[in-house]
Design an enzyme around this catalytic site. Structure first.
Site, PDB file in Angstrom:
ATOM      1  CG  ASN A 182      -1.780   1.224   1.329  1.00 19.06           C
ATOM      2  OD1 ASN A 182      -2.449   1.571   0.358  1.00 19.06           O
ATOM      3  ND2 ASN A 182      -1.803   1.895   2.469  1.00 19.06           N
ATOM      4  CG  HIS A 191      -0.246   5.824   4.807  1.00 18.50           C
ATOM      5  ND1 HIS A 191      -1.625   5.822   4.942  1.00 18.50           N
ATOM      6  CD2 HIS A 191       0.226   6.655   5.773  1.00 18.50           C
ATOM      7  CE1 HIS A 191      -1.956   6.595   5.959  1.00 18.50           C
ATOM      8  NE2 HIS A 191      -0.849   7.115   6.478  1.00 18.50           N
ATOM      9  CB  SER A 230       5.310   4.868   4.066  1.00 18.29           C
ATOM     10  OG  SER A 230       5.726   5.848   4.985  1.00 18.29           O
ATOM     11  CG  ASP A 267      -2.545   3.003   7.083  1.00 19.70           C
ATOM     12  OD1 ASP A 267      -2.614   2.445   5.972  1.00 19.70           O
ATOM     13  OD2 ASP A 267      -3.276   3.960   7.406  1.00 19.70           O
TER      14      ASP A 267
HETATM   15  C1  GRF Z   1      -2.267   8.891  -2.635  1.00 23.45           C
HETATM   16  O1  GRF Z   1      -1.977  10.125  -2.070  1.00 23.45           O
HETATM   17  C2  GRF Z   1      -1.953   7.783  -1.680  1.00 23.45           C
HETATM   18  O2  GRF Z   1      -0.970   8.112  -0.754  1.00 23.45           O
HETATM   19  C3  GRF Z   1      -3.252   7.563  -0.966  1.00 23.45           C
HETATM   20  O3  GRF Z   1      -4.239   7.836  -1.933  1.00 23.45           O
HETATM   21  C4  GRF Z   1      -3.735   8.748  -2.892  1.00 23.45           C
HETATM   22  C5  GRF Z   1      -4.021   8.192  -4.250  1.00 23.45           C
HETATM   23  O4  GRF Z   1      -3.830   9.130  -5.261  1.00 23.45           O
HETATM   24  N1  GRF Z   1      -3.306   6.230  -0.427  1.00 23.45           N
HETATM   25  P1  GRF Z   1      -4.030   8.685  -6.771  1.00 23.45           P
HETATM   26  O5  GRF Z   1      -5.406   8.045  -6.885  1.00 23.45           O
HETATM   27  O6  GRF Z   1      -2.933   7.733  -7.119  1.00 23.45           O
HETATM   28  O7  GRF Z   1      -3.961   9.960  -7.557  1.00 23.45           O
END
Ligand code: GRF
Length: 215
Positions: free
Chosen positions: A113, A115, A142, A151
């Site tokens: 994932n 994050h 991360s 997370d």
């Molecule tokens: C990212 O900021 C990621 O950290 C979070 O969701 C957002 C996704 O952005 N988990 P995108 O859909 O890739 O533009």
């Protein structure tokens, strides 16, 4: 180039990180093959990006009766789809639902994932606003293994930046997103080359987490 890593991507939103993966794959810069994308949101722009790239999209957002799909139904269909695609890795890229422990244990490959914080700090939502409200000097993003605890799985890579005085949460979010667009391809490249072994992190050839400064 190392063997392409077969990945399935789960999305809910804009899909800018998915686009970075698509662009890298299509340009031959990234040693990955996106075998399919699963979306839980019919309105996600990530769906358009997937179809424009000619990648298989599994849209699991509503049931046949038109109701929003429960997480249990989503997981049942998503698991069957992942088993069918048989990827080496599942990537959650802006996937906004919490997955059950049973689903995570049933997926036959590692799940990672992305994050938007320097884990283990600022798990959960609204990370940018919380970081600013706490007066943190540093922030970032991360990539971590997905486990049943939200997370909390092992952190593989992180990218750091310094917060700016008077910065808004929106501005900080945009700067972190630019970091994500560098961290994701770098992490996938290290996985494809075996430097990071997500299936057994103790086999990794570098000390984890790998911490990077991009600006
Ligand atoms: C990212 O900021 C990621 O950290 C979070 O969701 C957002 C996704 O952005 N988990 P995108 O859909 O890739 O533009």
């Amino acid at each position: 180039m190392s063997n392409p890593l077969k990945i399935a991507v789960l999305v809910s939103g804009s899909g800018s990180n998915l686009q970075v993966m698509i662009d890298g794959m299509q340009a031959g810069r990234l040693p990955i093959q996106i075998v399919g994308v699963i979306s839980n949101n019919a309105d996600a722009y990530a769906n358009t990006r997937t179809m424009q790239a000619g990648i298989e999209l599994a849209l699991l957002s509503h049931t046949q009766s038109g109701k929003r799909m429960s997480i249990a139904t989503f997981e049942k269909h998503a698991l069957a789809q992942i088993q069918d695609w048989s990827p080496d890795l599942v990537v959650l890229a802006g996937f906004m639902r919490v997955l059950s422990a049973d689903f995570i244990a049933s997926v036959p490959c590692p799940i990672i994932n992305l994050h938007p914080s320097l884990l283990p700090h600022y798990k959960g939502l609204n990370t940018h606003a919380r970081v600013l409200a706490s007066g943190e000097r540093y922030h970032g993003c991360s990539v971590h293994l997905v486990t049943a605890q939200l997370d909390a799985g092992k952190v593989l890579t992180q990218a750091n930046l310094a917060t700016h005085a008077g910065e808004t949460a929106d501005r900080l979010a945009k700067r972190v997103q630019r970091l994500e667009h560098q961290l994701v391809p770098l992490t996938l490249t290290m996985m494809a080359s075996g430097l990071i072994d997500a299936a057994n992190t103790s086999n990794s050839q570098i000390d984890l987490p790998l911490r990077l400064w991009f600006d």
